[in-house]
Design a protein around this motif. Structure first.
Motif, PDB file in Angstrom:
ATOM      1  N   TYR A 182      50.814  29.570  43.273  1.00  0.00           N
ATOM      2  CA  TYR A 182      50.342  30.825  43.805  1.00  0.00           C
ATOM      3  C   TYR A 182      50.442  31.915  42.754  1.00  0.00           C
ATOM      4  CZ  TYR A 182      50.358  35.143  46.520  1.00  0.00           C
ATOM      5  OH  TYR A 182      50.107  36.411  46.946  1.00  0.00           O
ATOM      6  N   ARG A 183      51.619  31.961  42.119  1.00  0.00           N
ATOM      7  CA  ARG A 183      51.805  32.982  41.091  1.00  0.00           C
ATOM      8  C   ARG A 183      50.795  32.788  39.948  1.00  0.00           C
ATOM      9  NH1 ARG A 183      58.437  32.759  40.830  1.00  0.00           N
ATOM     10  NH2 ARG A 183      58.803  33.877  42.823  1.00  0.00           N
ATOM     11  N   LEU A 184      50.578  31.535  39.608  1.00  0.00           N
ATOM     12  CA  LEU A 184      49.639  31.251  38.518  1.00  0.00           C
ATOM     13  C   LEU A 184      48.220  31.679  38.898  1.00  0.00           C
ATOM     14  CD1 LEU A 184      49.100  30.036  35.753  1.00  0.00           C
ATOM     15  CD2 LEU A 184      48.835  27.806  36.851  1.00  0.00           C
ATOM     16  N   ARG A 185      47.771  31.439  40.096  1.00  0.00           N
ATOM     17  CA  ARG A 185      46.445  31.833  40.548  1.00  0.00           C
ATOM     18  C   ARG A 185      46.311  33.330  40.482  1.00  0.00           C
ATOM     19  NH1 ARG A 185      43.303  28.349  43.586  1.00  0.00           N
ATOM     20  NH2 ARG A 185      42.493  30.143  44.754  1.00  0.00           N
ATOM     21  N   LYS A 186      47.362  33.969  40.887  1.00  0.00           N
ATOM     22  CA  LYS A 186      47.307  35.415  40.893  1.00  0.00           C
ATOM     23  C   LYS A 186      47.219  35.954  39.497  1.00  0.00           C
ATOM     24  CE  LYS A 186      49.663  39.409  42.960  1.00  0.00           C
ATOM     25  NZ  LYS A 186      50.840  39.881  43.729  1.00  0.00           N
ATOM     26  N   LYS A 187      47.953  35.341  38.586  1.00  0.00           N
ATOM     27  CA  LYS A 187      47.927  35.811  37.202  1.00  0.00           C
ATOM     28  C   LYS A 187      46.581  35.493  36.563  1.00  0.00           C
ATOM     29  CE  LYS A 187      51.745  35.868  34.897  1.00  0.00           C
ATOM     30  NZ  LYS A 187      52.966  35.537  34.190  1.00  0.00           N
ATOM     31  N   LEU A 188      46.015  34.395  36.985  1.00  0.00           N
ATOM     32  CA  LEU A 188      44.708  34.022  36.414  1.00  0.00           C
ATOM     33  C   LEU A 188      43.568  34.771  37.086  1.00  0.00           C
ATOM     34  CD1 LEU A 188      45.135  30.158  36.024  1.00  0.00           C
ATOM     35  CD2 LEU A 188      45.259  31.871  34.247  1.00  0.00           C
ATOM     36  N   GLY A 189      43.811  35.458  38.141  1.00  0.00           N
ATOM     37  CA  GLY A 189      42.796  36.274  38.816  1.00  0.00           C
ATOM     38  C   GLY A 189      41.858  35.480  39.670  1.00  0.00           C
ATOM     39  N   LEU A 190      42.380  34.429  40.291  1.00  0.00           N
ATOM     40  CA  LEU A 190      41.524  33.587  41.116  1.00  0.00           C
ATOM     41  C   LEU A 190      41.650  33.971  42.565  1.00  0.00           C
ATOM     42  CD1 LEU A 190      42.277  30.102  39.502  1.00  0.00           C
ATOM     43  CD2 LEU A 190      40.344  31.594  39.059  1.00  0.00           C
ATOM     44  N   ASN A 191      40.496  33.940  43.293  1.00  0.00           N
ATOM     45  CA  ASN A 191      40.561  34.199  44.718  1.00  0.00           C
ATOM     46  C   ASN A 191      40.912  32.907  45.435  1.00  0.00           C
ATOM     47  OD1 ASN A 191      38.218  32.676  44.876  1.00  0.00           O
ATOM     48  ND2 ASN A 191      36.896  34.470  44.656  1.00  0.00           N
ATOM     49  N   LYS A 192      40.927  32.998  46.706  1.00  0.00           N
ATOM     50  CA  LYS A 192      41.395  31.856  47.488  1.00  0.00           C
ATOM     51  C   LYS A 192      40.416  30.681  47.481  1.00  0.00           C
ATOM     52  CE  LYS A 192      44.208  34.634  50.673  1.00  0.00           C
ATOM     53  NZ  LYS A 192      44.468  35.021  52.074  1.00  0.00           N
ATOM     54  N   LYS A 193      39.102  31.019  47.334  1.00  0.00           N
ATOM     55  CA  LYS A 193      38.104  29.952  47.410  1.00  0.00           C
ATOM     56  C   LYS A 193      37.967  29.180  46.115  1.00  0.00           C
ATOM     57  CE  LYS A 193      35.275  32.098  50.987  1.00  0.00           C
ATOM     58  NZ  LYS A 193      33.959  32.570  51.349  1.00  0.00           N
ATOM     59  N   GLU A 194      38.405  29.768  45.018  1.00  0.00           N
ATOM     60  CA  GLU A 194      38.262  29.094  43.739  1.00  0.00           C
ATOM     61  C   GLU A 194      39.351  28.051  43.570  1.00  0.00           C
ATOM     62  OE1 GLU A 194      36.348  31.792  40.412  1.00  0.00           O
ATOM     63  OE2 GLU A 194      38.016  32.849  41.376  1.00  0.00           O
ATOM     64  N   ASN A 195      38.936  26.938  43.007  1.00  0.00           N
ATOM     65  CA  ASN A 195      39.847  25.818  42.791  1.00  0.00           C
ATOM     66  C   ASN A 195      40.555  26.035  41.471  1.00  0.00           C
ATOM     67  OD1 ASN A 195      40.386  22.945  41.541  1.00  0.00           O
ATOM     68  ND2 ASN A 195      40.316  22.703  43.777  1.00  0.00           N
ATOM     69  N   LEU A 196      41.888  25.955  41.555  1.00  0.00           N
ATOM     70  CA  LEU A 196      42.710  26.234  40.371  1.00  0.00           C
ATOM     71  C   LEU A 196      42.547  25.147  39.340  1.00  0.00           C
ATOM     72  CD1 LEU A 196      44.861  27.827  38.847  1.00  0.00           C
ATOM     73  CD2 LEU A 196      46.613  26.598  40.151  1.00  0.00           C
ATOM     74  N   THR A 197      42.545  23.898  39.777  1.00  0.00           N
ATOM     75  CA  THR A 197      42.431  22.790  38.833  1.00  0.00           C
ATOM     76  C   THR A 197      41.067  22.824  38.156  1.00  0.00           C
ATOM     77  OG1 THR A 197      43.878  21.457  40.208  1.00  0.00           O
ATOM     78  CG2 THR A 197      42.531  20.283  38.586  1.00  0.00           C
ATOM     79  N   GLY A 198      39.984  23.101  38.949  1.00  0.00           N
ATOM     80  CA  GLY A 198      38.654  23.167  38.361  1.00  0.00           C
ATOM     81  C   GLY A 198      38.536  24.279  37.350  1.00  0.00           C
ATOM     82  N   PHE A 199      39.123  25.379  37.662  1.00  0.00           N
ATOM     83  CA  PHE A 199      39.088  26.492  36.712  1.00  0.00           C
ATOM     84  C   PHE A 199      39.767  26.127  35.416  1.00  0.00           C
ATOM     85  CE2 PHE A 199      41.258  30.221  34.890  1.00  0.00           C
ATOM     86  CZ  PHE A 199      40.158  31.034  34.616  1.00  0.00           C
ATOM     87  N   LEU A 200      40.924  25.458  35.514  1.00  0.00           N
ATOM     88  CA  LEU A 200      41.651  25.085  34.311  1.00  0.00           C
ATOM     89  C   LEU A 200      40.840  24.067  33.487  1.00  0.00           C
ATOM     90  CD1 LEU A 200      45.247  24.765  35.819  1.00  0.00           C
ATOM     91  CD2 LEU A 200      44.378  26.579  34.368  1.00  0.00           C
ATOM     92  N   MET A 201      40.144  23.192  34.158  1.00  0.00           N
ATOM     93  CA  MET A 201      39.370  22.187  33.439  1.00  0.00           C
ATOM     94  C   MET A 201      38.158  22.798  32.746  1.00  0.00           C
ATOM     95  SD  MET A 201      39.511  18.963  36.048  1.00  0.00           S
ATOM     96  CE  MET A 201      38.684  17.934  34.917  1.00  0.00           C
ATOM     97  N   SER A 202      37.690  23.965  33.227  1.00  0.00           N
ATOM     98  CA  SER A 202      36.530  24.627  32.612  1.00  0.00           C
ATOM     99  C   SER A 202      36.883  25.398  31.355  1.00  0.00           C
ATOM    100  CB  SER A 202      35.891  25.583  33.623  1.00  0.00           C
ATOM    101  OG  SER A 202      36.787  26.628  33.970  1.00  0.00           O
ATOM    102  N   ILE A 203      38.176  25.576  31.129  1.00  0.00           N
ATOM    103  CA  ILE A 203      38.572  26.329  29.928  1.00  0.00           C
ATOM    104  C   ILE A 203      38.397  25.460  28.695  1.00  0.00           C
ATOM    105  CG2 ILE A 203      40.503  27.444  28.757  1.00  0.00           C
ATOM    106  CD1 ILE A 203      41.544  28.254  31.522  1.00  0.00           C
TER     107      ILE A 203
END
Length: 956
Positions: free
Chosen positions: A935-956
């Motif tokens: 949760y803290r990581l999502r918040k720091k990364l600026g992700l909303n609830k609908k965005e997938n955290l793992t997918g976002f990380l894989m897109s970097i």
């Protein structure tokens, strides 16, 4: 036939004289053909006749010169349109002519047309008027033109004048000597430009000499117009005591001609011509009554085949002397002839008008046949049986004696009579109602009765020892005569001769045997076996003969047969063999009496053949010179605006070149064949246009239209009236092509095409060079584009390979990371278990252990603690994760600088797709702590609830 002494004597004399008579016959008349002035379209009078080497005939006519080639007539006139009195044809082809105040010659020009060349124009004015040139002589190397006033000598292309002693009458060439009649000095012989008198000939000064002939022993026969015939011998003239002289004195003589140096033709003013031998005996007499259209004969000529041509006061006549045939026709008062017979030195003829007779020993020249009294009507047959003359007549069986009807034996109509074998005193006659029986009593035939049992009308029949054979209604009747000869015992009919040969054509007696014939297959009858069987001898004889329906064997063994109304004969040789003779009888075709062949062979020199219009006499020993091979000529060759003629000179068959506009040709043919002219046929072929010869035709003209250019040869051949074919005559010619198909045009076309091809080739080459240049440039461009594209594709491929390799490597790293994490987790679990074991070991009371157990316990405890303390898997895991995901961690740190190392580890674990439980174990926190960290990581990364955290990380 019984021969009396006079008859035997006559035969002996006839056989002795026949070789002397050659082709001139004293029995009957030769074939005579008249040409009226409407035929040749000229004047009435014809004064002289001659012939060239090609056989063409020339006539000196009141209206000019007329040429006859056997097919057509051609007229040529003198410049002054004068009458022509004489002609002579030179071997070179020149035709010398003489007319009124004119003489010269006709000669063929380059195109074969006869052109007149005047010689009289070279005379001086003094001699230019000379009235008529009456005679022309080719004497040695001179041409002599004779008028009454002068004679003109043409020699070495010069004209000289020969003066008479007083005045010329006529002149004559006798063999190699030239004679003139001078009106005051008798006969003169011309030699070397001078005249020499014939002594004793002044007696002729008061008459006109019209003919001179060479006689035996160097005698001369002199024919005068009104004093008769004279013999000149030993400088004396004596009247010729002969039959010929008697005739000439009575009818006036107009000269004549010799035939084969054996006979003399004498022309008359009043009574046609006579042909006499060198003794003066008349052999033939031909006048208007016997076929000439005019009795005044002005001239006579013997052609190259020994036939006679007569120039008449009105027209022209052809007399076919060179033939073994002579005829008795209307001039002898004969009509259709059915049979002939010789009886007691009289010749009898059965006709459709009755029976006629003529003395056999008396010459036939003058007398006509006389009717036998009482025989008027249809006479079917006349026969000599046992030295009695019996006529089968429409009115009965007539017995004739002393040239008149003696008795009518039976008044029924009769066909023929035959003696009964082995019964010499009996004969049978076939009549309109069957058969009758005759008996010889007291040396004379008498009628007995009608034979009972057969009532059909019978024409011809054959009889043997046991049977009478009759062909009637497509059947053969086999009739057996009873012993009493008064009735027939039995009658059998036969429809076929065998299973193969159907039908029955004829019955005839050959070689003393009765033969039955169909399809030229001959059978005999076996009385014992009652069957018909083939005969090899006669079958072999007729093997190659066309089908015949009439066969007759004469009394000397010749076998006569008819094919399509044409008569032929197998002539019996001395050896017993046969020679097939066909050609001589073609001129009798269609003149034979249908189904009633009448052949009476008295001997080889006297064969009589019944015709529809009289009687033919045939001498079989005169065949040798009769039939000759005809000659074919292409008379003219016409095309547009021009005509090439092949006239009296030897045909010069050069190759003619004709323009294309004249490609329609016309050919006329001729054949100087004057016998049986109506049966002359032509066949032709235009080689180069036609593949085969045409059918035989009487047409002598052939036209072709619109022929293409090329080489052609017109060929023609002729078949005369005797069926003999000539060699072919030919004219080669070439039709030039039109200008647009001419050789020069084709050369121009070739050159033009070559130039065009050359020009096109150059243009194409230039275009090809340009195209090659542009193609090279384009290919270079395409090549560079392709090379760049290939390089780009290679680069992209390399990038793709690199990407794939990176992905593969990443995949392998992930796999390895996963394995490492799994292993690390297992190690953590192991350590946890070992720590648990250590804790449990601490709870054990070792005091109760003995020393060895304590020792073992302490070793085990220390070993476990050492294992736990010496295990660096966790540190290795962290180090490995950082090395593998260095770029990821670097990018993530660059994008989010505030991120903590602990969050970087969490991000790495999430990138590796580790579960919450696995992360909790690795980070040694609870699952709730992991969620809180996420949760803290999502918040720091600026992700909303609908965005997938793992997918976002894989897109970097």
């Amino acid at each position: 036939m019984k021969l009396t002494f006079p008859k035997c004597l006559f035969y002996i004399l006839l056989s002795t004289l026949t070789p002397l008579y050659s082709q001139v016959k004293n029995i009957g008349l030769p074939e005579i053909r008249n040409y009226k002035k409407t035929d040749y379209k000229g004047g009435t009078q014809n004064w002289n006749i001659d012939q060239d080497k090609n056989g063409n005939l020339y006539f000196a006519n009141n209206n000019g010169l007329f040429q006859f080639d056997g097919i057509s007539w051609h007229k040529y006139s003198l410049p002054n349109l004068s009458v022509i009195r004489d002609i002579k044809v030179e071997d070179s082809g020149k035709i010398y002519v003489g007319g009124y105040n004119e003489f010269g010659y006709f000669k063929s020009d380059s195109k074969g047309k006869l052109i007149y060349n005047s010689l009289s124009k070279f005379l001086d004015k003094k001699n230019h008027v000379f009235d008529i040139a009456w005679k022309i002589h080719l004497h040695k190397d001179e041409v002599v033109f004779q008028s009454f006033e002068n004679a003109f000598i043409f020699k070495n292309n010069r004209i000289s004048t020969l003066k008479p002693l007083s005045r010329f009458q006529f002149s004559f060439q006798v063999e190699n000597k030239l004679y003139f009649q001078d009106i005051s000095n008798g006969l003169l012989e011309y030699r070397d430009g001078k005249f020499y008198r014939l002594e004793g000939t002044t007696i002729l000064n008061n008459t006109e000499v019209w003919g001179m002939f060479q006689m035996p022993d160097n005698k001369l026969l002199i024919a005068t117009i009104d004093k008769g015939l004279f013999i000149y011998e030993n400088n004396k003239i004596n009247s010729w005591n002969s039959e010929a002289n008697t005739f000439v004195k009575k009818n006036s003589c107009l000269g004549g001609v010799s035939i084969q140096k054996k006979f003399i033709v004498l022309n008359s003013v009043l009574n046609g011509i006579i042909i006499c031998d060198k003794t003066g005996r008349i052999i033939q007499h031909i006048n208007q009554k016997k076929g000439l259209q005019n009795n005044t004969v002005l001239t006579s000529f013997v052609d190259d085949k020994n036939n006679l041509w007569l120039g008449l006061d009105n027209g022209i006549a052809f007399v076919n002397e060179n033939s073994p045939f002579s005829y008795f026709g209307t001039s002898y008062d004969l009509s259709t002839v059915y049979a002939t017979a010789i009886y007691k030195n009289d010749f009898y003829v059965a006709t459709n008008q009755g029976v006629f007779h003529h003395s056999w020993n008396t010459p036939f020249q003058e007398d006509t046949f006389k009717l036998v009294e009482g025989t008027t009507g249809q006479a079917w047959n006349i026969q000599v049986i046992d030295n009695q003359l019996i006529c089968a007549h429409n009115r009965g069986a007539l017995l004739i004696k002393d040239k008149k009807l003696n008795k009518n034996l039976d008044k029924k109509g009769y066909w023929s009579f035959k003696k009964i074998p082995n019964n010499p005193n009996y004969m049978i006659g076939s009549n309109y109602n069957g058969f009758s029986l005759f008996e010889k009593k007291s040396g004379e035939w008498q009628f007995i009765q009608q034979i009972m049992g057969f009532s059909k009308s019978v024409g011809n029949f054959e009889i043997d020892n046991k049977n009478i054979w009759v062909k009637k209604d497509d059947l053969i009747y086999q009739i057996i005569l009873g012993n009493d000869l008064k009735k027939f015992e039995s009658i059998k009919t036969h429809q076929n001769l065998s299973k193969i040969d159907k039908g029955i054509t004829s019955i005839q007696t050959i070689r003393n045997n009765i033969y039955f014939q169909t399809n030229n297959h001959f059978y005999k009858y076996s009385q014992s076996n009652e069957v018909f069987y083939k005969d090899t001898i006669v079958n072999e004889l007729f093997k190659k003969i066309p089908q015949t329906n009439t066969i007759y064997e004469d009394n000397i063994g010749n076998i006569w047969y008819v094919i399509k109304e044409s008569l032929c004969v197998f002539k019996r040789n001395k050896t017993g063999g046969y020679t097939n003779i066909v050609a001589p009888f073609y001129n009798l075709t269609q003149n034979l009496v249908y189904n009633n062949l009448s052949i009476n062979t008295i001997d080889p020199e006297n064969i009589f053949i019944g015709l529809t219009d009289g009687l033919a006499h045939y001498d079989s020993k005169l065949n040798s010179n009769f039939i000759t091979k005809p000659k074919a000529f292409i008379r003219s060759f016409s095309f547009m605006g021009d005509t090439i003629q092949f006239g009296n000179e030897k045909n010069k068959m050069g190759k003619f070149k004709i323009p294309y506009k004249s490609n329609s040709e016309k050919f006329t043919f001729s054949s100087p064949t004057y016998e049986n002219m109506e049966n002359i046929k032509f066949s032709y072929q235009l080689e180069g246009f036609e593949d085969k010869w045409s059918n035989w035709s009487s047409s002598s003209i052939k036209e072709y239209t619109n022929l293409r250019e090329g080489n052609y040869t017109m060929k023609v051949k002729v078949k005369n009236g005797h069926g003999i074919e000539s060699d072919e005559a030919s004219v080669p010619f070439t039709i030039s092509p039109p200008w647009y198909r001419h050789f020069i045009a084709y050369v121009f076309y070739v050159i033009s095409v070559a130039i065009i091809i050359y020009y096109i080739r150059k243009r194409i080459q230039t275009k090809i060079r340009k195209n090659k240049y542009f193609e090279t440039v384009e290919q270079r461009r395409i090549y560079l584009e392709k090379e760049a594209k290939i390089r780009q594709e290679q680069f992209d491929l390399e990038k793709e390979i690199e990407r794939l390799q990176n992905e593969k490597l990443k995949t392998q790293i992930l796999v390895k990371d996963k394995e490492l994490v799994t292993n690390s987790l297992q190690v953590v679990k192991k350590n946890k278990i070992l720590n648990g074991i250590i804790q449990k070991l601490k709870d054990i009371n070792i005091d109760s252990f003995d020393e060895s157990a304590k020792l073992q316990y302490n070793k085990l405890n220390k070993s476990i603690i050492k294992e736990v303390n010496t295990d660096h898997s966790w540190r290795d895991l962290e180090k490995h994760i950082k090395n593998v995901h260095f770029d990821f961690l670097k990018k993530l740190k660059e994008k989010h600088p505030t991120i903590t190392p602990r969050e970087l580890d969490l991000s790495t674990y999430l990138l590796m797709n580790m579960s919450t439980k696995e992360i909790a174990e690795i980070m040694n926190i609870s699952s709730g702590g992991v969620e809180l960290s996420r949760y803290r990581l999502r918040k720091k990364l600026g992700l909303n609830k609908k965005e997938n955290l793992t997918g976002f990380l894989m897109s970097i």
